[in-house]
Motif scaffolding. Sequence first.
Motif, PDB file in Angstrom:
ATOM      1  N   VAL A  69      -5.722   7.756 -11.394  1.00  0.00           N
ATOM      2  CA  VAL A  69      -7.274   7.251 -11.541  1.00  0.00           C
ATOM      3  C   VAL A  69      -7.557   6.993 -10.234  1.00  0.00           C
ATOM      4  CG1 VAL A  69      -6.587   5.592 -13.697  1.00  0.00           C
ATOM      5  CG2 VAL A  69      -6.105   5.173 -11.263  1.00  0.00           C
ATOM      6  N   GLN A  70      -9.250   7.257 -10.104  1.00  0.00           N
ATOM      7  CA  GLN A  70      -9.836   7.033  -8.455  1.00  0.00           C
ATOM      8  C   GLN A  70      -9.447   5.520  -7.881  1.00  0.00           C
ATOM      9  OE1 GLN A  70     -11.830   9.793  -7.504  1.00  0.00           O
ATOM     10  NE2 GLN A  70     -10.430  11.352  -9.363  1.00  0.00           N
ATOM     11  N   ASP A  71      -9.255   4.962  -8.452  1.00  0.00           N
ATOM     12  CA  ASP A  71      -9.137   3.035  -7.471  1.00  0.00           C
ATOM     13  C   ASP A  71      -7.973   2.245  -8.457  1.00  0.00           C
ATOM     14  OD1 ASP A  71      -9.925   0.997  -6.733  1.00  0.00           O
ATOM     15  OD2 ASP A  71     -12.110   1.002  -6.392  1.00  0.00           O
ATOM     16  N   VAL A  72      -7.009   2.346  -8.343  1.00  0.00           N
ATOM     17  CA  VAL A  72      -5.473   1.870  -8.867  1.00  0.00           C
ATOM     18  C   VAL A  72      -6.010   0.215  -9.216  1.00  0.00           C
ATOM     19  CG1 VAL A  72      -3.759   0.715  -8.523  1.00  0.00           C
ATOM     20  CG2 VAL A  72      -4.398   3.277  -8.678  1.00  0.00           C
ATOM     21  N   ASP A  73      -6.324  -0.725  -7.636  1.00  0.00           N
ATOM     22  CA  ASP A  73      -6.833  -1.656  -8.138  1.00  0.00           C
ATOM     23  C   ASP A  73      -7.659  -2.442  -9.264  1.00  0.00           C
ATOM     24  OD1 ASP A  73      -5.079  -2.776  -5.974  1.00  0.00           O
ATOM     25  OD2 ASP A  73      -6.277  -1.531  -4.342  1.00  0.00           O
ATOM     26  N   ALA A  74      -9.090  -0.964  -9.037  1.00  0.00           N
ATOM     27  CA  ALA A  74     -10.258  -1.600  -9.927  1.00  0.00           C
ATOM     28  C   ALA A  74      -9.624  -1.141 -11.573  1.00  0.00           C
ATOM     29  CB  ALA A  74     -11.484  -0.931  -9.834  1.00  0.00           C
ATOM     30  N   ARG A  85      -0.068  -7.334 -17.871  1.00  0.00           N
ATOM     31  CA  ARG A  85       0.641  -7.348 -16.851  1.00  0.00           C
ATOM     32  C   ARG A  85       1.860  -6.638 -15.931  1.00  0.00           C
ATOM     33  NH1 ARG A  85       4.690 -11.248 -20.728  1.00  0.00           N
ATOM     34  NH2 ARG A  85       5.734 -10.759 -18.266  1.00  0.00           N
ATOM     35  N   PHE A  86       0.821  -6.585 -14.775  1.00  0.00           N
ATOM     36  CA  PHE A  86       2.136  -5.582 -13.973  1.00  0.00           C
ATOM     37  C   PHE A  86       3.350  -6.148 -13.064  1.00  0.00           C
ATOM     38  CE2 PHE A  86      -2.126  -3.974 -14.240  1.00  0.00           C
ATOM     39  CZ  PHE A  86      -2.984  -2.819 -14.315  1.00  0.00           C
ATOM     40  N   GLU A  87       3.791  -5.075 -13.317  1.00  0.00           N
ATOM     41  CA  GLU A  87       5.728  -4.887 -12.974  1.00  0.00           C
ATOM     42  C   GLU A  87       5.663  -5.220 -11.617  1.00  0.00           C
ATOM     43  OE1 GLU A  87       8.558  -4.871 -14.757  1.00  0.00           O
ATOM     44  OE2 GLU A  87       6.417  -4.869 -16.350  1.00  0.00           O
ATOM     45  N   THR A  88       6.327  -6.134 -10.893  1.00  0.00           N
ATOM     46  CA  THR A  88       6.931  -6.219  -9.601  1.00  0.00           C
ATOM     47  C   THR A  88       7.462  -5.520  -8.804  1.00  0.00           C
ATOM     48  OG1 THR A  88       5.451  -8.041  -9.212  1.00  0.00           O
ATOM     49  CG2 THR A  88       6.504  -7.855  -7.702  1.00  0.00           C
ATOM     50  N   TYR A  89       8.249  -4.563  -8.389  1.00  0.00           N
ATOM     51  CA  TYR A  89       9.364  -3.923  -7.388  1.00  0.00           C
ATOM     52  C   TYR A  89       9.469  -4.411  -6.260  1.00  0.00           C
ATOM     53  CZ  TYR A  89       8.641  -1.258 -12.623  1.00  0.00           C
ATOM     54  OH  TYR A  89       8.981  -0.446 -13.880  1.00  0.00           O
ATOM     55  N   ASP A  90      10.065  -5.473  -6.106  1.00  0.00           N
ATOM     56  CA  ASP A  90      10.575  -5.755  -4.862  1.00  0.00           C
ATOM     57  C   ASP A  90      11.060  -5.358  -3.728  1.00  0.00           C
ATOM     58  OD1 ASP A  90       9.180  -8.155  -5.244  1.00  0.00           O
ATOM     59  OD2 ASP A  90      10.746  -9.199  -5.810  1.00  0.00           O
ATOM     60  N   ASP A  91      11.821  -4.196  -4.353  1.00  0.00           N
ATOM     61  CA  ASP A  91      12.748  -2.931  -3.573  1.00  0.00           C
ATOM     62  C   ASP A  91      11.818  -1.846  -3.252  1.00  0.00           C
ATOM     63  OD1 ASP A  91      13.082  -2.856  -6.300  1.00  0.00           O
ATOM     64  OD2 ASP A  91      15.018  -1.743  -5.549  1.00  0.00           O
ATOM     65  N   PRO A  93       9.182   0.426  -1.230  1.00  0.00           N
ATOM     66  CA  PRO A  93       8.926   0.103   0.518  1.00  0.00           C
ATOM     67  C   PRO A  93       7.057   0.591   0.092  1.00  0.00           C
ATOM     68  CG  PRO A  93       9.890   2.297   0.132  1.00  0.00           C
ATOM     69  CD  PRO A  93      10.145   1.698  -1.438  1.00  0.00           C
ATOM     70  N   GLY A  94       6.470   0.388   1.059  1.00  0.00           N
ATOM     71  CA  GLY A  94       5.465   0.927   0.991  1.00  0.00           C
ATOM     72  C   GLY A  94       4.234  -0.660   0.871  1.00  0.00           C
ATOM     73  N   GLU A  95       2.829  -0.321   1.055  1.00  0.00           N
ATOM     74  CA  GLU A  95       1.925  -1.721   1.745  1.00  0.00           C
ATOM     75  C   GLU A  95       1.914  -2.515   0.574  1.00  0.00           C
ATOM     76  OE1 GLU A  95      -2.462  -2.036   4.301  1.00  0.00           O
ATOM     77  OE2 GLU A  95      -0.719  -1.049   4.726  1.00  0.00           O
ATOM     78  N   ARG A  96       1.183  -3.464  -0.122  1.00  0.00           N
ATOM     79  CA  ARG A  96       1.030  -3.579  -1.529  1.00  0.00           C
ATOM     80  C   ARG A  96      -0.767  -4.425  -1.521  1.00  0.00           C
ATOM     81  NH1 ARG A  96       4.270  -4.987  -5.879  1.00  0.00           N
ATOM     82  NH2 ARG A  96       5.978  -4.799  -4.783  1.00  0.00           N
ATOM     83  N   SER A  97      -0.791  -3.887  -2.140  1.00  0.00           N
ATOM     84  CA  SER A  97      -2.428  -4.028  -2.552  1.00  0.00           C
ATOM     85  C   SER A  97      -2.924  -5.738  -2.666  1.00  0.00           C
ATOM     86  CB  SER A  97      -3.952  -3.252  -3.036  1.00  0.00           C
ATOM     87  OG  SER A  97      -3.234  -3.259  -4.637  1.00  0.00           O
ATOM     88  N   PRO A  98      -4.094  -6.398  -2.192  1.00  0.00           N
ATOM     89  CA  PRO A  98      -4.372  -7.866  -2.899  1.00  0.00           C
ATOM     90  C   PRO A  98      -4.349  -7.637  -4.494  1.00  0.00           C
ATOM     91  CG  PRO A  98      -6.375  -6.934  -1.236  1.00  0.00           C
ATOM     92  CD  PRO A  98      -5.295  -5.507  -1.602  1.00  0.00           C
ATOM     93  N   GLY A 100      -1.970  -6.270  -6.138  1.00  0.00           N
ATOM     94  CA  GLY A 100      -0.020  -5.666  -6.315  1.00  0.00           C
ATOM     95  C   GLY A 100      -0.011  -4.142  -6.515  1.00  0.00           C
ATOM     96  N   ALA A 101      -0.913  -3.587  -5.795  1.00  0.00           N
ATOM     97  CA  ALA A 101       0.113  -2.070  -5.967  1.00  0.00           C
ATOM     98  C   ALA A 101       0.621  -1.755  -4.535  1.00  0.00           C
ATOM     99  CB  ALA A 101      -1.703  -0.867  -6.617  1.00  0.00           C
ATOM    100  N   ILE A 102       1.227  -0.758  -5.202  1.00  0.00           N
ATOM    101  CA  ILE A 102       1.991  -0.031  -3.626  1.00  0.00           C
ATOM    102  C   ILE A 102       1.113   1.246  -3.087  1.00  0.00           C
ATOM    103  CG2 ILE A 102       4.974   0.543  -3.362  1.00  0.00           C
ATOM    104  CD1 ILE A 102       5.019  -1.339  -4.690  1.00  0.00           C
ATOM    105  N   THR A 103       0.520   1.588  -2.010  1.00  0.00           N
ATOM    106  CA  THR A 103       1.180   2.313  -1.310  1.00  0.00           C
ATOM    107  C   THR A 103       1.948   3.353  -0.536  1.00  0.00           C
ATOM    108  OG1 THR A 103      -1.518   1.711  -1.507  1.00  0.00           O
ATOM    109  CG2 THR A 103      -1.116   2.988   0.430  1.00  0.00           C
ATOM    110  N   ALA A 104       2.266   4.811  -0.823  1.00  0.00           N
ATOM    111  CA  ALA A 104       3.707   4.720   0.026  1.00  0.00           C
ATOM    112  C   ALA A 104       3.185   6.338  -0.692  1.00  0.00           C
ATOM    113  CB  ALA A 104       5.031   4.119  -0.340  1.00  0.00           C
ATOM    114  N   GLY A 105       3.620   7.328   0.420  1.00  0.00           N
ATOM    115  CA  GLY A 105       3.740   8.591   0.541  1.00  0.00           C
ATOM    116  C   GLY A 105       2.393   9.178  -0.969  1.00  0.00           C
TER     117      GLY A 105
END
Length: 129
Positions: A69-74, A85-91, A93-98, A100-105
């Motif tokens: 997708v072009q915009d995960v948050d949207a 409902r989105f999954e939360t993977y606390d383990d 790594p990466g920065e979390r968007s408002p 809840g998306a994870i940015t890494a790699g």
Amino acid sequence: MLQASPMYAYIPAKDIARARRFYEDQLGLRPREETNGGVVYEFGGGTAAFLYPTPNAGTSQASQAFWSVQDVDAQMQWLKSRGVRFETYDDMPGERSPQGAITAGGAKAAWFKDPEGNIMALIQALPTS
């Protein structure tokens, strides 16, 4: 030779009617055709997925497929408004968007489960510096 051929995803479902309600009503997908007890959904770039009946649905602990997708948050915001409902993977790594998306790699990603227990993902490729 396979590299030049289209590749399609299989999405297993224990309960096709329940799975179809999720994919069609919540995700907004439109079926292309019903075949062999399941349903085919068509996507961009000529790709498609086959939702099919099997007692083995939801047994994989890895993502079954992802949407590029072009915009995960949207997309997350729109899907959340439809009850996804989105999954939360606390383990993870990466920065979390408002949202809840994870940015890494070099990508931003989010995961959700369908009612069959399959893990699906949204992936946004990020520009490289």
